[in-house]
Design a protein around this motif. Structure first.
Motif, PDB file in Angstrom:
ATOM      1  N   GLY A 184       0.777  -1.229   0.000  1.00 39.16           N
ATOM      2  CA  GLY A 184       0.000   0.000   0.000  1.00 39.16           C
ATOM      3  C   GLY A 184       0.813   1.287   0.000  1.00 39.16           C
ATOM      4  N   VAL A 185       2.020   1.265  -0.537  1.00 44.72           N
ATOM      5  CA  VAL A 185       2.841   2.466  -0.608  1.00 44.72           C
ATOM      6  C   VAL A 185       2.409   3.291  -1.819  1.00 44.72           C
ATOM      7  CG1 VAL A 185       5.186   3.345  -0.943  1.00 44.72           C
ATOM      8  CG2 VAL A 185       4.792   1.361   0.500  1.00 44.72           C
ATOM      9  N   ILE A 186       2.302   4.586  -1.635  1.00 45.50           N
ATOM     10  CA  ILE A 186       1.953   5.468  -2.743  1.00 45.50           C
ATOM     11  C   ILE A 186       3.201   6.235  -3.154  1.00 45.50           C
ATOM     12  CG2 ILE A 186       0.609   7.464  -3.475  1.00 45.50           C
ATOM     13  CD1 ILE A 186      -1.587   6.554  -1.586  1.00 45.50           C
ATOM     14  N   VAL A 187       3.560   6.086  -4.421  1.00 44.17           N
ATOM     15  CA  VAL A 187       4.677   6.840  -4.982  1.00 44.17           C
ATOM     16  C   VAL A 187       4.066   8.080  -5.617  1.00 44.17           C
ATOM     17  CG1 VAL A 187       6.529   6.840  -6.680  1.00 44.17           C
ATOM     18  CG2 VAL A 187       5.998   4.749  -5.413  1.00 44.17           C
ATOM     19  N   GLU A 188       4.503   9.257  -5.162  1.00 42.86           N
ATOM     20  CA  GLU A 188       3.965  10.500  -5.687  1.00 42.86           C
ATOM     21  C   GLU A 188       5.103  11.421  -6.087  1.00 42.86           C
ATOM     22  OE1 GLU A 188       0.564  12.453  -3.772  1.00 42.86           O
ATOM     23  OE2 GLU A 188       1.765  14.294  -3.796  1.00 42.86           O
ATOM     24  N   ILE A 189       4.984  11.952  -7.300  1.00 37.69           N
ATOM     25  CA  ILE A 189       5.941  12.932  -7.783  1.00 37.69           C
ATOM     26  C   ILE A 189       5.141  14.154  -8.201  1.00 37.69           C
ATOM     27  CG2 ILE A 189       7.635  13.500  -9.565  1.00 37.69           C
ATOM     28  CD1 ILE A 189       8.279  10.493  -9.695  1.00 37.69           C
ATOM     29  N   ARG A 190       5.495  15.294  -7.648  1.00 38.89           N
ATOM     30  CA  ARG A 190       4.855  16.566  -8.005  1.00 38.89           C
ATOM     31  C   ARG A 190       5.964  17.518  -8.409  1.00 38.89           C
ATOM     32  NH1 ARG A 190      -0.020  19.495  -6.630  1.00 38.89           N
ATOM     33  NH2 ARG A 190      -0.666  17.676  -5.438  1.00 38.89           N
ATOM     34  N   GLU A 191       5.845  18.055  -9.613  1.00 39.18           N
ATOM     35  CA  GLU A 191       6.847  18.992 -10.100  1.00 39.18           C
ATOM     36  C   GLU A 191       6.157  20.279 -10.534  1.00 39.18           C
ATOM     37  OE1 GLU A 191      10.216  19.375 -13.555  1.00 39.18           O
ATOM     38  OE2 GLU A 191       9.611  17.400 -12.895  1.00 39.18           O
ATOM     39  N   THR A 192       6.617  21.386 -10.005  1.00 39.26           N
ATOM     40  CA  THR A 192       6.075  22.685 -10.382  1.00 39.26           C
ATOM     41  C   THR A 192       6.661  23.076 -11.730  1.00 39.26           C
ATOM     42  OG1 THR A 192       5.845  23.338  -8.078  1.00 39.26           O
ATOM     43  CG2 THR A 192       5.860  25.108  -9.711  1.00 39.26           C
ATOM     44  N   LEU A 193       5.777  23.341 -12.689  1.00 47.35           N
ATOM     45  CA  LEU A 193       6.203  23.693 -14.040  1.00 47.35           C
ATOM     46  C   LEU A 193       6.225  25.194 -14.275  1.00 47.35           C
ATOM     47  CD1 LEU A 193       4.232  20.921 -15.948  1.00 47.35           C
ATOM     48  CD2 LEU A 193       6.627  20.894 -15.261  1.00 47.35           C
ATOM     49  N   PHE A 194       5.373  25.931 -13.574  1.00 48.98           N
ATOM     50  CA  PHE A 194       5.430  27.382 -13.655  1.00 48.98           C
ATOM     51  C   PHE A 194       4.708  28.012 -12.481  1.00 48.98           C
ATOM     52  CE2 PHE A 194       1.169  27.250 -15.399  1.00 48.98           C
ATOM     53  CZ  PHE A 194       0.614  28.480 -15.086  1.00 48.98           C
TER      54      PHE A 194
ATOM     55  N   ALA B 290      -8.374  39.648  -2.609  1.00 51.67           N
ATOM     56  CA  ALA B 290      -8.577  41.062  -2.913  1.00 51.67           C
ATOM     57  C   ALA B 290      -9.001  41.808  -1.656  1.00 51.67           C
ATOM     58  CB  ALA B 290      -9.642  41.230  -3.987  1.00 51.67           C
ATOM     59  N   GLU B 291      -8.570  43.040  -1.623  1.00 47.49           N
ATOM     60  CA  GLU B 291      -9.058  43.961  -0.600  1.00 47.49           C
ATOM     61  C   GLU B 291      -9.497  45.209  -1.348  1.00 47.49           C
ATOM     62  OE1 GLU B 291      -7.445  46.345   3.274  1.00 47.49           O
ATOM     63  OE2 GLU B 291      -6.905  44.238   3.059  1.00 47.49           O
ATOM     64  N   ASN B 292     -10.784  45.519  -1.194  1.00 51.24           N
ATOM     65  CA  ASN B 292     -11.418  46.609  -1.935  1.00 51.24           C
ATOM     66  C   ASN B 292     -11.232  46.363  -3.437  1.00 51.24           C
ATOM     67  OD1 ASN B 292     -12.491  47.788   0.353  1.00 51.24           O
ATOM     68  ND2 ASN B 292     -10.674  49.040   0.677  1.00 51.24           N
ATOM     69  N   ASN B 293     -10.502  47.211  -4.146  1.00 53.20           N
ATOM     70  CA  ASN B 293     -10.405  47.086  -5.598  1.00 53.20           C
ATOM     71  C   ASN B 293      -9.093  46.493  -6.097  1.00 53.20           C
ATOM     72  OD1 ASN B 293     -12.927  48.214  -5.730  1.00 53.20           O
ATOM     73  ND2 ASN B 293     -12.193  50.263  -6.216  1.00 53.20           N
ATOM     74  N   THR B 294      -8.226  46.070  -5.197  1.00 50.77           N
ATOM     75  CA  THR B 294      -6.944  45.492  -5.600  1.00 50.77           C
ATOM     76  C   THR B 294      -6.992  43.981  -5.419  1.00 50.77           C
ATOM     77  OG1 THR B 294      -5.806  47.501  -4.887  1.00 50.77           O
ATOM     78  CG2 THR B 294      -4.452  45.541  -5.245  1.00 50.77           C
ATOM     79  N   MET B 295      -6.756  43.258  -6.528  1.00 51.18           N
ATOM     80  CA  MET B 295      -6.771  41.792  -6.484  1.00 51.18           C
ATOM     81  C   MET B 295      -5.354  41.274  -6.720  1.00 51.18           C
ATOM     82  SD  MET B 295      -9.244  38.935  -8.237  1.00 51.18           S
ATOM     83  CE  MET B 295      -9.455  39.798  -9.732  1.00 51.18           C
ATOM     84  N   TYR B 296      -4.941  40.337  -5.862  1.00 47.39           N
ATOM     85  CA  TYR B 296      -3.640  39.687  -5.951  1.00 47.39           C
ATOM     86  C   TYR B 296      -3.878  38.253  -6.414  1.00 47.39           C
ATOM     87  CZ  TYR B 296      -2.461  43.709  -3.128  1.00 47.39           C
ATOM     88  OH  TYR B 296      -2.323  44.991  -2.667  1.00 47.39           O
ATOM     89  N   ILE B 297      -3.174  37.844  -7.459  1.00 49.60           N
ATOM     90  CA  ILE B 297      -3.399  36.535  -8.059  1.00 49.60           C
ATOM     91  C   ILE B 297      -2.084  35.773  -8.078  1.00 49.60           C
ATOM     92  CG2 ILE B 297      -4.176  35.306 -10.124  1.00 49.60           C
ATOM     93  CD1 ILE B 297      -5.727  37.963 -10.795  1.00 49.60           C
ATOM     94  N   ASP B 298      -2.115  34.556  -7.546  1.00 51.09           N
ATOM     95  CA  ASP B 298      -0.988  33.630  -7.597  1.00 51.09           C
ATOM     96  C   ASP B 298      -1.436  32.391  -8.350  1.00 51.09           C
ATOM     97  OD1 ASP B 298       0.869  35.142  -5.990  1.00 51.09           O
ATOM     98  OD2 ASP B 298      -0.350  34.593  -4.251  1.00 51.09           O
ATOM     99  N   ILE B 299      -0.627  31.959  -9.314  1.00 48.91           N
ATOM    100  CA  ILE B 299      -0.945  30.783 -10.123  1.00 48.91           C
ATOM    101  C   ILE B 299       0.255  29.848 -10.072  1.00 48.91           C
ATOM    102  CG2 ILE B 299      -1.628  29.944 -12.400  1.00 48.91           C
ATOM    103  CD1 ILE B 299      -2.468  32.862 -13.042  1.00 48.91           C
ATOM    104  N   GLU B 300      -0.030  28.569  -9.855  1.00 45.61           N
ATOM    105  CA  GLU B 300       1.034  27.562  -9.865  1.00 45.61           C
ATOM    106  C   GLU B 300       0.571  26.361 -10.690  1.00 45.61           C
ATOM    107  OE1 GLU B 300       2.265  24.537  -6.618  1.00 45.61           O
ATOM    108  OE2 GLU B 300       3.566  26.289  -6.344  1.00 45.61           O
ATOM    109  N   GLY B 301       1.347  26.030 -11.710  1.00 44.99           N
ATOM    110  CA  GLY B 301       1.049  24.869 -12.549  1.00 44.99           C
ATOM    111  C   GLY B 301       1.981  23.731 -12.209  1.00 44.99           C
ATOM    112  N   SER B 302       1.407  22.548 -11.964  1.00 43.01           N
ATOM    113  CA  SER B 302       2.201  21.390 -11.545  1.00 43.01           C
ATOM    114  C   SER B 302       1.824  20.144 -12.329  1.00 43.01           C
ATOM    115  CB  SER B 302       1.974  21.081 -10.064  1.00 43.01           C
ATOM    116  OG  SER B 302       2.274  22.173  -9.253  1.00 43.01           O
ATOM    117  N   PHE B 303       2.794  19.251 -12.436  1.00 38.80           N
ATOM    118  CA  PHE B 303       2.574  17.915 -12.969  1.00 38.80           C
ATOM    119  C   PHE B 303       2.563  16.976 -11.774  1.00 38.80           C
ATOM    120  CE2 PHE B 303       4.600  13.908 -14.414  1.00 38.80           C
ATOM    121  CZ  PHE B 303       3.589  13.470 -15.256  1.00 38.80           C
ATOM    122  N   LEU B 304       1.520  16.154 -11.668  1.00 37.66           N
ATOM    123  CA  LEU B 304       1.382  15.233 -10.539  1.00 37.66           C
ATOM    124  C   LEU B 304       1.267  13.808 -11.055  1.00 37.66           C
ATOM    125  CD1 LEU B 304       0.880  14.701  -7.479  1.00 37.66           C
ATOM    126  CD2 LEU B 304      -1.542  14.958  -7.982  1.00 37.66           C
ATOM    127  N   MET B 305       2.107  12.929 -10.525  1.00 36.47           N
ATOM    128  CA  MET B 305       2.052  11.511 -10.837  1.00 36.47           C
ATOM    129  C   MET B 305       1.920  10.759  -9.523  1.00 36.47           C
ATOM    130  SD  MET B 305       3.789   8.292 -11.084  1.00 36.47           S
ATOM    131  CE  MET B 305       5.199   8.821 -10.216  1.00 36.47           C
TER     132      MET B 305
END
Length: 140
Positions: free
Chosen positions: A5-15, A83-98
């Motif tokens: 029952g071991v889970i092998v997981e690889i996660r790599e951030t692509l951008f 966001a606070e009032n009219n300023t929105m902060y956006i963070d995006i992270e794209g990953s490959f998950l196996m």
């Protein structure tokens, strides 16, 4: 000896990408953006919070866009919008998950085969898909 029952997981951030913008309606804009992405992708909303205290309005929206490549691999793009009032902060992270579950001899052999033969191909495919998705996001 084999582990059960071991889970092998690889996660790599692509951008990753972070930026801010001014808008009169950050909550509406974030929801519209999420809706547009849901036309072409699976979108999983994790958090949608709207707070107001007199003149101050705060929003937090977290969601994932998921593209399944096969039973074991997927591309996950995580969006964090605050966001606070009219300023929105956006963070995006794209990953490959196996993620492969090992349980017994045949699963161990399959995991080794998958990591050696299929994983590199899917990683390359995911990089191409992420680039296309990144261009689509910029266009929205």
């Amino acid at each position: 000896m084999f582990l059960i029952g071991v889970i092998v997981e690889i996660r790599e951030t692509l951008f990753t990408k972070s930026f801010s913008m001014e808008t009169d309606n950050p909550h509406g804009l974030a929801l519209e953006f999420m809706k547009k992405l849901s036309h072409n992708y699976m979108v999983y909303e994790k958090k949608n919070k709207f707070q107001t205290d007199g003149p101050v309005k705060k929003i937090t929206i977290l969601f994932d866009v998921v593209e399944v490549l096969d039973k074991f691999s997927s591309i996950i793009v995580t969006f964090s919008m605050e966001a606070e009032n009219n300023t929105m902060y956006i963070d995006i992270e794209g990953s490959f998950l196996m993620r492969v579950r090992e349980s017994g001899f045949f699963s161990s052999v399959f995991s080794e085969f998958y990591l050696d033969s299929i994983f590199p191909v899917l990683k390359k495919v995911s990089q191409d898909h992420i680039k296309a998705l990144e261009k689509e996001i910029e266009a929205l």
